[in-house]
Write an enzyme that holds these catalytic residues in place. Structure first.
Site, short mmCIF file in Angstrom:
data_model
loop_
_atom_site.label_atom_id
_atom_site.label_comp_id
_atom_site.label_asym_id
_atom_site.label_seq_id
_atom_site.Cartn_x
_atom_site.Cartn_y
_atom_site.Cartn_z
N ASN A 41 -12.15 -5.55 -7.92
CA ASN A 41 -11.82 -5.47 -6.50
C ASN A 41 -12.42 -6.66 -5.72
O ASN A 41 -12.86 -7.64 -6.32
CB ASN A 41 -12.35 -4.14 -5.95
CG ASN A 41 -11.42 -3.55 -4.90
OD1 ASN A 41 -11.00 -4.23 -3.97
ND2 ASN A 41 -11.10 -2.28 -5.05
N LYS A 56 -10.49 0.98 -11.37
CA LYS A 56 -10.65 -0.33 -10.75
C LYS A 56 -12.08 -0.46 -10.27
O LYS A 56 -12.53 0.32 -9.43
CB LYS A 56 -9.67 -0.51 -9.59
CG LYS A 56 -9.75 -1.91 -8.99
CD LYS A 56 -8.54 -2.25 -8.20
CE LYS A 56 -8.65 -3.62 -7.56
NZ LYS A 56 -7.45 -3.96 -6.78
N ASN A 89 -14.86 -0.93 1.63
CA ASN A 89 -14.60 -0.63 3.03
C ASN A 89 -14.56 0.85 3.38
O ASN A 89 -14.25 1.22 4.51
CB ASN A 89 -13.29 -1.31 3.46
CG ASN A 89 -13.37 -2.81 3.28
OD1 ASN A 89 -14.36 -3.43 3.66
ND2 ASN A 89 -12.36 -3.40 2.67
N THR A 90 -14.86 1.70 2.40
CA THR A 90 -15.02 3.13 2.67
C THR A 90 -16.45 3.47 2.29
O THR A 90 -16.79 3.44 1.10
CB THR A 90 -14.00 3.96 1.86
OG1 THR A 90 -12.68 3.64 2.30
CG2 THR A 90 -14.24 5.45 2.03
N LYS A 100 0.81 -1.22 0.00
CA LYS A 100 0.00 0.00 0.00
C LYS A 100 0.84 1.27 0.00
O LYS A 100 0.43 2.30 -0.55
CB LYS A 100 -0.93 0.01 1.22
CG LYS A 100 -2.13 -0.91 1.08
CD LYS A 100 -2.99 -0.87 2.34
CE LYS A 100 -4.16 -1.82 2.28
NZ LYS A 100 -5.39 -1.24 1.71
N ASN A 140 -11.21 -8.79 4.06
CA ASN A 140 -10.56 -7.63 4.68
C ASN A 140 -11.51 -6.45 4.73
O ASN A 140 -12.34 -6.26 3.85
CB ASN A 140 -9.25 -7.29 3.96
CG ASN A 140 -9.42 -6.24 2.88
OD1 ASN A 140 -9.50 -5.04 3.15
ND2 ASN A 140 -9.52 -6.69 1.63
N PHE A 191 -8.55 1.47 3.78
CA PHE A 191 -7.51 2.40 3.30
C PHE A 191 -6.57 2.86 4.40
O PHE A 191 -6.40 4.07 4.62
CB PHE A 191 -8.14 3.63 2.62
CG PHE A 191 -8.75 3.40 1.28
CD1 PHE A 191 -8.34 2.34 0.46
CD2 PHE A 191 -9.73 4.25 0.80
CE1 PHE A 191 -8.91 2.14 -0.79
CE2 PHE A 191 -10.30 4.07 -0.46
CZ PHE A 191 -9.88 3.00 -1.25
N SER A 231 -13.49 0.00 -3.56
CA SER A 231 -13.27 -0.61 -2.24
C SER A 231 -14.59 -0.63 -1.49
O SER A 231 -15.26 0.40 -1.40
CB SER A 231 -12.25 0.17 -1.43
OG SER A 231 -12.31 -0.27 -0.09
C1 LIG Z 1 -5.70 -7.52 2.43
C2 LIG Z 1 -6.13 -6.89 1.14
C3 LIG Z 1 -5.98 -5.52 0.95
C4 LIG Z 1 -6.37 -4.94 -0.25
N1 LIG Z 1 -6.19 -3.58 -0.43
C5 LIG Z 1 -6.52 -3.02 -1.63
C6 LIG Z 1 -6.28 -1.64 -1.88
O1 LIG Z 1 -5.74 -0.92 -1.04
N2 LIG Z 1 -6.67 -1.12 -3.06
C7 LIG Z 1 -7.23 -1.90 -4.05
O2 LIG Z 1 -7.55 -1.39 -5.11
N3 LIG Z 1 -7.46 -3.21 -3.84
C8 LIG Z 1 -7.10 -3.79 -2.67
N4 LIG Z 1 -7.32 -5.13 -2.48
C9 LIG Z 1 -7.97 -5.92 -3.55
C10 LIG Z 1 -6.98 -6.64 -4.44
O3 LIG Z 1 -6.16 -5.74 -5.12
C11 LIG Z 1 -7.71 -7.51 -5.47
O4 LIG Z 1 -8.48 -6.67 -6.29
C12 LIG Z 1 -8.64 -8.55 -4.83
O5 LIG Z 1 -8.07 -9.05 -3.65
C13 LIG Z 1 -8.93 -9.71 -5.78
O6 LIG Z 1 -7.74 -10.38 -6.15
P1 LIG Z 1 -7.21 -11.72 -5.41
O7 LIG Z 1 -8.38 -12.66 -5.34
O8 LIG Z 1 -6.10 -12.23 -6.26
O9 LIG Z 1 -6.74 -11.30 -4.07
C14 LIG Z 1 -6.94 -5.74 -1.28
C15 LIG Z 1 -7.08 -7.12 -1.07
C16 LIG Z 1 -6.69 -7.71 0.11
C17 LIG Z 1 -6.85 -9.19 0.28
#
Ligand SMILES: Cc1cc2nc3c(=O)[nH]c(=O)nc-3n(C[C@H](O)[C@H](O)[C@H](O)COP(=O)(O)O)c2cc1C
Length: 352
Positions: free
Chosen positions: A240, A211, A175-176, A65, A110, A114, A173
């Site tokens: 996402n 995204k 979460n916001t 991050k 999660n 942010f 996201s």
């Molecule tokens: C712990 C965690 C934190 C994440 N933080 C962000 C983030 O800050 N910004 C973002 O665009 N996506 C974030 N993501 C989403 C990932 O970039 C991705 O889009 C999502 O996890 C799906 O891919 P995956 O199944 O390969 O993990 C986060 C995912 C996880 C698991």
């Protein structure tokens, strides 16, 4: 899991997930990574958002991050790395615990919200590595308390755009609170208008990608594709984490609120990616993200329409040797189907 990583991963998984993550970042920053990037099979060469890559496998946002270890992750063999999400001002995010390993489901929930050290800290780190090779994109977020979230993205574009290979606007996201409303037609139109104006004023050439959420409805897909094309957005990351997909989960953490990633997200995110490809047919560059854990998964996203793929969650369960394993399998699958390059396979599902 390749043997070498079994013991360190088992140890990390005994720690609380965020502690394990912090320790991992520390080790990476201290130099626990290959000295040299592995050499990729020529079949994996590709072009993404104006850059030549030796392979199409990227690290998704959220792992790094604050742009602490992009070069370490490139050394592990990722073709490109996306750092962020970065918010303008530093913020702590939601109260802990806020990350849960759903091991039985090969998934993660999660609700970090942010947590970020802010633009200035990321800018300093990216400036320090600016002369290094490797494609590093920057993913932008907005502060939870911001009175004008669009202004946060504009500020991010100005502050970090010049240091990025591309800029990803994270409007998905979960979460916001309220953030995903920016995917709505009128809000997105306003956001893109201001972003593109700022890009022009600042004389930036970096491509902008959006995204998006995997939870979009068909009318939203249509509106987003249309607006992205109208405003000159270069591409979309699909996508996402999801608020859905809870049926069929087995882990004790399945009831936690937040965004779900990993294996259960693979099918729906790949279907949505295909929808975007079907509607845009190469006019937008699509990056497939969600549940990728094998070369076959990466190949399926490419055939559905992705020019490149990203992953995060599978790295938690398989460790960094997964990167090489995915690339080897992907090269084999491309050759087995007679594709000379990644580009030839992009969207192949829609041609046969
Ligand atoms: C712990 C965690 C934190 C994440 N933080 C962000 C983030 O800050 N910004 C973002 O665009 N996506 C974030 N993501 C989403 C990932 O970039 C991705 O889009 C999502 O996890 C799906 O891919 P995956 O199944 O390969 O993990 C986060 C995912 C996880 C698991």
């Amino acid at each position: 899991v390749i043997r070498l990583w079994r013991a360190p991963l088992a140890l990390l998984h005994r720690l609380e997930p965020e502690q394990a993550h912090r320790l991992t970042l520390k080790a990476l920053a201290l130099g626990v990574h290959p000295m040299r990037r592995p050499v990729d099979d020529p079949a994996l060469r590709c072009r993404l958002l104006g850059r030549d890559l030796t392979n199409p496998l990227g690290l998704a946002a959220g792992f790094d991050k604050d742009a602490e270890v992009p070069d370490a992750m490139l050394a592990y063999g990722f073709g490109f790395v996306e750092v962020g999400s970065v918010t303008p001002l530093p913020q702590a995010g939601n109260p802990r615990p806020r990350v849960f390993r759903l091991t039985e489901d090969q998934a993660v929930i999660n609700r970090l919200g942010f947590n970020s050290r802010g633009h200035a800290a990321a800018a300093a780190r990216l400036t320090a590595r600016a002369a290094r090779p490797g494609m590093v994109g920057v993913n932008l977020g907005a502060n939870a308390a911001s009175p004008d979230r669009v202004a946060d993205y504009v500020a991010g574009l100005r502050a970090l755009g010049p240091l990025a290979a591309y800029v990803a606007i994270n409007i998905s996201s979960p979460n916001t609170p309220g953030l995903r409303a920016l995917q709505g037609k009128d809000e997105l139109d306003g956001l893109l208008r201001r972003l593109m104006a700022a890009r022009g004023e600042a004389g930036l050439r970096q491509p902008i990608v959006l995204k998006v959420s995997p939870d979009l409805q068909p009318d939203e897909v249509e509106a987003i594709a249309t607006l992205a094309l109208a405003h000159g957005v270069a591409g979309l990351i699909v996508g996402n984490t999801t608020l859905g997909c809870r049926d069929g989960l087995n882990s004790r953490w399945r009831g936690e609120s937040g965004g779900l990633s990993g294996l259960p997200l693979f099918a729906p995110s790949t279907a949505l990616l295909g929808e975007f490809y079907r509607r845009t047919r190469g006019r937008l560059t699509l990056i497939g993200c969600g549940g990728v854990a094998s070369g076959a998964d990466a190949y399926a996203k490419i055939r559905a329409g992705a020019s490149a793929v990203q992953l995060y969650t599978a790295l938690i369960y398989h460790g960094p040797s997964l990167v090489g394993a995915i690339k080897r399998e992907l090269a084999q699958l491309l050759k087995a189907d007679g594709f000379a390059s990644v580009a030839d396979a992009v969207g192949a599902n829609w041609r046969s």
